[in-house]
Design a protein around this motif. Sequence first.
Motif, short mmCIF file in Angstrom:
data_model
loop_
_atom_site.label_atom_id
_atom_site.label_comp_id
_atom_site.label_asym_id
_atom_site.label_seq_id
_atom_site.Cartn_x
_atom_site.Cartn_y
_atom_site.Cartn_z
N PHE A 23 -30.88 -42.15 12.16
CA PHE A 23 -30.54 -43.54 11.84
C PHE A 23 -30.58 -44.30 13.17
CE2 PHE A 23 -28.61 -41.04 8.55
CZ PHE A 23 -28.78 -41.79 7.40
N ARG A 53 -12.32 -39.87 16.07
CA ARG A 53 -12.93 -41.16 15.70
C ARG A 53 -12.58 -42.30 16.64
NH1 ARG A 53 -14.22 -42.55 9.54
NH2 ARG A 53 -15.71 -40.88 9.23
N ARG A 68 -22.64 -35.16 7.94
CA ARG A 68 -22.99 -35.99 6.78
C ARG A 68 -21.79 -36.82 6.32
NH1 ARG A 68 -27.93 -35.25 6.24
NH2 ARG A 68 -28.91 -33.22 6.41
N GLU A 69 -20.60 -36.25 6.39
CA GLU A 69 -19.40 -36.96 5.96
C GLU A 69 -19.10 -38.17 6.86
OE1 GLU A 69 -18.98 -33.38 6.78
OE2 GLU A 69 -19.88 -33.15 4.80
N ASP A 70 -19.47 -38.09 8.13
CA ASP A 70 -19.18 -39.15 9.09
C ASP A 70 -20.39 -40.05 9.37
OD1 ASP A 70 -16.45 -38.50 9.65
OD2 ASP A 70 -17.16 -36.78 10.82
N HIS A 71 -21.45 -39.92 8.59
CA HIS A 71 -22.69 -40.63 8.91
C HIS A 71 -22.54 -42.14 9.02
CE1 HIS A 71 -23.04 -41.58 4.63
NE2 HIS A 71 -23.95 -42.46 4.99
N SER A 72 -21.56 -42.71 8.35
CA SER A 72 -21.38 -44.16 8.42
C SER A 72 -20.21 -44.57 9.31
CB SER A 72 -21.19 -44.72 7.00
OG SER A 72 -20.03 -44.18 6.41
N ALA A 73 -19.72 -43.68 10.14
CA ALA A 73 -18.57 -43.97 11.00
C ALA A 73 -18.91 -44.90 12.16
CB ALA A 73 -17.98 -42.67 11.54
N THR A 74 -20.20 -45.13 12.41
CA THR A 74 -20.62 -46.00 13.50
C THR A 74 -21.98 -46.60 13.17
OG1 THR A 74 -21.03 -46.13 15.89
CG2 THR A 74 -21.74 -44.13 14.79
N ASP A 75 -22.27 -47.70 13.83
CA ASP A 75 -23.60 -48.31 13.72
C ASP A 75 -24.51 -47.86 14.86
OD1 ASP A 75 -23.02 -49.69 11.40
OD2 ASP A 75 -22.26 -51.44 12.48
N ARG A 78 -27.90 -42.68 15.60
CA ARG A 78 -27.27 -41.40 15.33
C ARG A 78 -28.21 -40.44 14.62
NH1 ARG A 78 -25.95 -45.55 12.44
NH2 ARG A 78 -25.72 -45.47 10.19
N VAL A 80 -27.81 -37.29 11.98
CA VAL A 80 -26.88 -36.65 11.05
C VAL A 80 -27.32 -35.21 10.85
CG1 VAL A 80 -25.97 -36.69 8.70
CG2 VAL A 80 -26.31 -38.83 9.95
#
Length: 145
Positions: A23, A53, A68-75, A78, A80
């Motif tokens: 990403f 985090r 995969r669980e944290d894939h949207s934790a940052t912009d 990244r 995954v």
Amino acid sequence: MTASSRVSLTLHEIVNRLGGELFGPPDLVVVQVATLDAAGPTDISFLASSHYRPQLERTQAGAVILSREDHSATDRPRIVSDQPYLYFARVSALLNPFAGARAGVHPSAVVHPSAIVAACALIYPCAEIGEGAVIGERAVIGAGS
């Protein structure tokens, strides 16, 4: 041991070699691995636990490796992966390859007669290669492994 010579890789090159889902910009270049707290814009870091985090939110890393669980934790850019800690270790090995290591099996290493060891592999002292093992081209088996 031998000295290492660092390399730089784009995120695309890393994903091409190790898999994972990218990403962010594929042409982003990273030159080293670092912890979330110590990372700068040319480093890649990872989040191994949601406990860290807050560090992810503050990091200056150019890119991060996430589960995969944290894939949207940052912009941030990244990668995954199912196993971010292992992926980070593999990225570290890519960015810090051994330089000048001579291929061969150290005299103190134990290699089972049925094992196949590539001619350009490097087996360090006291390593043990088991029955039926196949050690590929340019593989490095560390001391005592």
